[in-house]
Design an enzyme around this catalytic site. Structure first.
Site, PDB file in Angstrom:
ATOM      1  CE  LYS A  13      22.385 -54.538  -6.353  1.00  0.00           C
ATOM      2  NZ  LYS A  13      21.026 -54.761  -5.835  1.00  0.00           N
ATOM      3  NE  ARG A  89      21.931 -48.246  -3.563  1.00  0.00           N
ATOM      4  CZ  ARG A  89      22.506 -49.351  -3.124  1.00  0.00           C
ATOM      5  NH1 ARG A  89      23.772 -49.575  -3.332  1.00  0.00           N
ATOM      6  NH2 ARG A  89      21.791 -50.245  -2.481  1.00  0.00           N
ATOM      7  NE  ARG A 128      19.998 -59.371   1.604  1.00  0.00           N
ATOM      8  CZ  ARG A 128      20.045 -58.385   0.691  1.00  0.00           C
ATOM      9  NH1 ARG A 128      20.628 -58.585  -0.482  1.00  0.00           N
ATOM     10  NH2 ARG A 128      19.514 -57.217   0.949  1.00  0.00           N
ATOM     11  NE  ARG A 162      22.133 -55.746   3.715  1.00  0.00           N
ATOM     12  CZ  ARG A 162      22.125 -55.290   2.462  1.00  0.00           C
ATOM     13  NH1 ARG A 162      22.593 -56.049   1.486  1.00  0.00           N
ATOM     14  NH2 ARG A 162      21.674 -54.105   2.178  1.00  0.00           N
ATOM     15  NE  ARG A 173      18.164 -51.669   1.533  1.00  0.00           N
ATOM     16  CZ  ARG A 173      18.209 -52.969   1.798  1.00  0.00           C
ATOM     17  NH1 ARG A 173      17.652 -53.458   2.891  1.00  0.00           N
ATOM     18  NH2 ARG A 173      18.828 -53.777   0.980  1.00  0.00           N
TER      19      ARG A 173
HETATM   20  P1  ADP Z   1      21.144 -57.929  -4.034  1.00  0.00           P
HETATM   21  O1  ADP Z   1      22.646 -58.080  -3.948  1.00  0.00           O
HETATM   22  O2  ADP Z   1      20.682 -57.499  -5.396  1.00  0.00           O
HETATM   23  O3  ADP Z   1      20.571 -57.067  -2.946  1.00  0.00           O
HETATM   24  P2  ADP Z   1      21.111 -60.756  -3.255  1.00  0.00           P
HETATM   25  O4  ADP Z   1      22.016 -61.378  -4.276  1.00  0.00           O
HETATM   26  O5  ADP Z   1      21.636 -60.558  -1.886  1.00  0.00           O
HETATM   27  O6  ADP Z   1      20.496 -59.364  -3.836  1.00  0.00           O
HETATM   28  O7  ADP Z   1      19.779 -61.638  -3.236  1.00  0.00           O
HETATM   29  C1  ADP Z   1      18.711 -61.348  -2.314  1.00  0.00           C
HETATM   30  C2  ADP Z   1      18.181 -62.662  -1.710  1.00  0.00           C
HETATM   31  O8  ADP Z   1      17.469 -63.376  -2.722  1.00  0.00           O
HETATM   32  C3  ADP Z   1      19.252 -63.590  -1.190  1.00  0.00           C
HETATM   33  O9  ADP Z   1      18.761 -64.219  -0.021  1.00  0.00           O
HETATM   34  C4  ADP Z   1      19.472 -64.593  -2.335  1.00  0.00           C
HETATM   35  O10 ADP Z   1      19.886 -65.876  -1.836  1.00  0.00           O
HETATM   36  C5  ADP Z   1      18.078 -64.665  -2.947  1.00  0.00           C
HETATM   37  N1  ADP Z   1      18.096 -64.811  -4.410  1.00  0.00           N
HETATM   38  C6  ADP Z   1      18.984 -64.272  -5.275  1.00  0.00           C
HETATM   39  N2  ADP Z   1      18.653 -64.593  -6.546  1.00  0.00           N
HETATM   40  C7  ADP Z   1      17.511 -65.340  -6.466  1.00  0.00           C
HETATM   41  C8  ADP Z   1      16.666 -65.971  -7.433  1.00  0.00           C
HETATM   42  N3  ADP Z   1      16.923 -65.894  -8.736  1.00  0.00           N
HETATM   43  N4  ADP Z   1      15.581 -66.651  -6.999  1.00  0.00           N
HETATM   44  C9  ADP Z   1      15.320 -66.725  -5.686  1.00  0.00           C
HETATM   45  N5  ADP Z   1      16.059 -66.163  -4.716  1.00  0.00           N
HETATM   46  C10 ADP Z   1      17.148 -65.477  -5.095  1.00  0.00           C
HETATM   47  P1  AMP Z   2      23.509 -52.645  -0.579  1.00  0.00           P
HETATM   48  O1  AMP Z   2      24.367 -53.640   0.146  1.00  0.00           O
HETATM   49  O2  AMP Z   2      23.989 -52.346  -1.951  1.00  0.00           O
HETATM   50  O3  AMP Z   2      22.042 -53.011  -0.538  1.00  0.00           O
HETATM   51  O4  AMP Z   2      23.666 -51.267   0.227  1.00  0.00           O
HETATM   52  C1  AMP Z   2      23.268 -51.157   1.593  1.00  0.00           C
HETATM   53  C2  AMP Z   2      23.148 -49.675   1.968  1.00  0.00           C
HETATM   54  O5  AMP Z   2      24.437 -49.036   1.875  1.00  0.00           O
HETATM   55  C3  AMP Z   2      22.226 -48.826   1.067  1.00  0.00           C
HETATM   56  O6  AMP Z   2      20.846 -48.905   1.443  1.00  0.00           O
HETATM   57  C4  AMP Z   2      22.809 -47.428   1.278  1.00  0.00           C
HETATM   58  O7  AMP Z   2      22.388 -46.872   2.518  1.00  0.00           O
HETATM   59  C5  AMP Z   2      24.323 -47.705   1.380  1.00  0.00           C
HETATM   60  N1  AMP Z   2      24.942 -47.637   0.045  1.00  0.00           N
HETATM   61  C6  AMP Z   2      25.467 -48.678  -0.675  1.00  0.00           C
HETATM   62  N2  AMP Z   2      25.940 -48.254  -1.848  1.00  0.00           N
HETATM   63  C7  AMP Z   2      25.705 -46.919  -1.904  1.00  0.00           C
HETATM   64  C8  AMP Z   2      25.930 -45.910  -2.865  1.00  0.00           C
HETATM   65  N3  AMP Z   2      26.496 -46.191  -4.051  1.00  0.00           N
HETATM   66  N4  AMP Z   2      25.572 -44.636  -2.567  1.00  0.00           N
HETATM   67  C9  AMP Z   2      25.025 -44.343  -1.386  1.00  0.00           C
HETATM   68  N5  AMP Z   2      24.739 -45.242  -0.438  1.00  0.00           N
HETATM   69  C10 AMP Z   2      25.082 -46.525  -0.684  1.00  0.00           C
END
Ligand code: ADP
Ligand code: AMP
Length: 217
Positions: A13, A89, A128, A162, A173
């Protein structure tokens, strides 16, 4: 244009959000980013959120709604549009989203749903790393900065992983998000707003798929 982007943790995302913001000028509102900023700044809300985030659990709905409403109320959202990432969520948050949009006069144009096989998420999340300055996301195998150690977006030199990306927390998660996302998608499917995107390909292929959808809205 006002959008939601959905997908399990690690689906991509944030990565796709970077492209959407660059191409369409909408404001990226990520609840996860807002919580991490509050934790960094040691605000009261940040301290409260940290207890939940460290366990991989959701921050309580009333807290999250307050944070989102405060951000959505700012003038730049009305002017530029919004891409909501990480919110809603659960179904109560989806209903809260609809209420807040109605109250603020924002019209939801589409819900981008990035679909991936959950088996790949742990690899994506464990690789990541993030720019400390601008929050751009990289991956140690799939998406390295063009120049080693230098952020492509802002030129920053410091990166972090993270705290909640450790394997024990990641499993919780993914499980919580898998269960709670189904009713949200059903809700928005009934409204004809969901655009499914195959998130299993390379980053650039997925960007093209998302762009094709958005250019057609
Ligand atoms: P989200 O926001 O859904 O948690 P991220 O955009 O942070 O996910 O992506 C998670 C990890 O996967 C990051 O390290 C990113 O660089 C990598 N990533 C994202 N899209 C792809 C893809 N299509 N193929 C391989 N790796 C990806
Ligand atoms: P994310 O960066 O979206 O993966 O979110 C990291 C963490 O923040 C999640 O695992 C939750 O603990 C908290 N969080 C983010 N968005 C929400 C939401 N909409 N509702 C509740 N907790 C959230």
């Amino acid at each position: 244009m006002n959008l939601l982007i959905m997908g399990l943790p690690g689906a991509g995302k944030g990565t796709q959000a970077e492209m959407i913001v660059q191409n369409y000028g909408v404001k990226h509102v990520s609840t996860g980013d807002m919580f991490r900023e509050a934790i960094k700044n040691e605000t009261e809300m940040g301290k409260l959120a940290k207890g939940f985030i460290d366990k991989g659990e959701l921050v309580p709905d009333d807290v999250t709604r307050g944070v989102v409403m405060e951000r959505l109320s700012k003038e730049d959202i009305k002017k530029n549009g919004v891409l909501m990432d990480g919110y809603p969520r659960n179904i109560d948050q989806a209903i809260a989203t609809d209420e807040m949009f109605a109250e603020l006069g924002l019209n939801l144009d589409a819900v981008i749903n990035i679909e991936v096989d959950p088996s790949i998420l742990v690899d994506r999340i464990s690789g990541r790393f993030i720019c400390c300055t601008c929050g751009a996301t990289y991956h140690k195998l799939n998406k390295l900065p063009k120049v080693e150690g230098v952020c492509d977006i802002c030129g920053g030199h410091e990166f972090y992983q993270r705290d909640d990306d450790k394997p024990e927390t990641v499993e919780t998660r993914i499980k919580i998000n898998e269960e709670l996302s189904t009713p949200i998608l059903e809700h928005y499917r009934k409204l004809g707003l969901v655009k499914d995107i195959n998130g299993m390909g390379g980053i650039d292929d997925i960007k093209s798929s998302v762009k094709a959808v958005l250019d057609n809205l």
